[in-house]
Design a protein around this motif. Sequence first.
Motif, PDB file in Angstrom:
ATOM      1  N   ILE A   1      13.989  53.848  84.573  1.00 21.78           N
ATOM      2  CA  ILE A   1      13.428  54.234  85.760  1.00 21.78           C
ATOM      3  C   ILE A   1      14.034  55.849  86.731  1.00 21.78           C
ATOM      4  CG2 ILE A   1      12.206  53.004  88.153  1.00 21.78           C
ATOM      5  CD1 ILE A   1      12.938  50.311  86.098  1.00 21.78           C
ATOM      6  N   ALA A   2      14.641  55.437  87.188  1.00 27.45           N
ATOM      7  CA  ALA A   2      15.673  56.442  87.761  1.00 27.45           C
ATOM      8  C   ALA A   2      15.301  57.826  87.045  1.00 27.45           C
ATOM      9  CB  ALA A   2      17.299  56.426  88.526  1.00 27.45           C
ATOM     10  N   GLU A   3      15.721  58.257  85.524  1.00 24.90           N
ATOM     11  CA  GLU A   3      15.132  59.363  85.572  1.00 24.90           C
ATOM     12  C   GLU A   3      13.633  59.815  85.480  1.00 24.90           C
ATOM     13  OE1 GLU A   3      15.229  60.885  80.724  1.00 24.90           O
ATOM     14  OE2 GLU A   3      16.568  59.243  81.237  1.00 24.90           O
ATOM     15  N   LEU A   4      12.776  58.563  85.077  1.00 24.61           N
ATOM     16  CA  LEU A   4      11.261  58.742  85.299  1.00 24.61           C
ATOM     17  C   LEU A   4      11.038  58.188  86.207  1.00 24.61           C
ATOM     18  CD1 LEU A   4       9.547  58.798  83.434  1.00 24.61           C
ATOM     19  CD2 LEU A   4       8.986  56.492  84.246  1.00 24.61           C
ATOM     20  N   THR A   5      11.842  58.612  87.641  1.00 22.11           N
ATOM     21  CA  THR A   5      10.846  58.342  89.215  1.00 22.11           C
ATOM     22  C   THR A   5      12.343  59.530  89.914  1.00 22.11           C
ATOM     23  OG1 THR A   5      13.020  56.837  89.468  1.00 22.11           O
ATOM     24  CG2 THR A   5      10.098  56.123  89.228  1.00 22.11           C
TER      25      THR A   5
END
Lengths: 183, 112
Positions: free
Chosen positions: A150-154
Amino acid sequence: MPEAPAYYADGPEALIVSLAMRGDKSAFSELVRRRQPGVRNLFRRFSNSPELADDMAQRVFLKAWQRIRQLKHADRFGGWLKKIAVNEWIDYQRKHGGIATTELDDVQLEAPPVSTSEAIDLDAALAALPAPVRLCIVLSYHENLSHSEIAELTGIKLGTIKSHIRRGSELLRDLLKAYGGSV
Amino acid sequence: MNRDPALQALFDSAETELRDDAFTTAVEQRIDRRGKRVIAGRLAAVILLVTLEVLLESPLQQSLGVAAEILSTTLIPLDNEWLAFALSPINSIAGLIGLVLIGTQHLYRRMR
């Protein structure tokens, strides 16, 4: 658009993606057919509006078609499409004031005011969460993504994601309980 | 990672099997419309350029000549021919503008 050959429907996705990357519109239509439930469901969780969800999903597929030649690995189409979808949603939220342009991290979590007479389902309960919290919750529970994914995506900090998911889950449980939900 | 099993079950059950209906057709139509708009835009740009070329041929050539002269102006005069040749890409107004543009782009990326 030309009629797709019948074997497209049974072909492995990486092959169909490779054909679409070479400009085959029928192959891309096949990808839309396969991926549309996932993308539309994701936007339904995000937006609590089937109409907006479908419009956003169409925009995502349009963008995917425009950029598909930039895709480096055909077998990573799903993740790539998800990234486009999440970015599209973050952009939409920024334009409509749901997520502050400055920072996705700073969110005050308070129980939102809702009418007790209102029958509330999951999407409506999600809609009551602050936008960045909803984003993290949906990506975690709906897409089964890990915190680091999620961190990578957002682009949201890992610690913030953990806190959003923990507090968001509590809030979601309270909201659903308040309306006689099974959670 | 600790996911709440009850919430997870709720999310799983909310995943509806959405029928394609007109969705794929709508995407195809959007792609076609977009493609037509792009072609129309390119055509308009070509027509505009040709028109401008016809109307402004002489003044355009003149101003391009002046611009080329200004851009190639040496910033620091150098006596050594080889050194002047080697530094010519950056020792000119065009080079300076290029460096400023690269710097601005770099700064913009860092700020984002």
